[in-house]
Design a protein around this motif. Sequence first.
Motif: not given
Length: 125
Positions: A64-73, A79-85
């Motif tokens: 998932v490297k380069g396509r997904f981004t994990i972040s937190r507030d 916590v979020y998981l943005q999933m692209n492509s």
Amino acid sequence: QVQLVESGGGLVQAGGSLRLSCAASGRTFSTKTMGWFRQAPGKEREFVAAIGWSRGSTYYADSVKGRFTISRDDVKNTVYLQMNSLKPEDTAVYYCAAREGPTTPVASDYLYNYWGQGTQVTVSS
């Protein structure tokens, strides 16, 4: 105790995007490492991404490297998981997990103390 509730799953076409959210209860969210895992039908659960506390270091599975981004507030305890492509092989139930203790993000599921119920992500070709 920590309770985790995932949301944001759904059906999307290949190449599309989704953002998963995981809301955590409790006052100590900011000192927990958070992770996302997934399990496809007939397969074992696998690590997707993790984010530590303190400096917010991240760690991703190669798939998932380069396509997904994990972040937190830490204000929203989320916590979020943005999933692209997205690809059809990303189809799975996605689980949020929390780990007490060290800040280092890790991939081993047995190191996580709390788990959510999961949210289904389906990617059509």
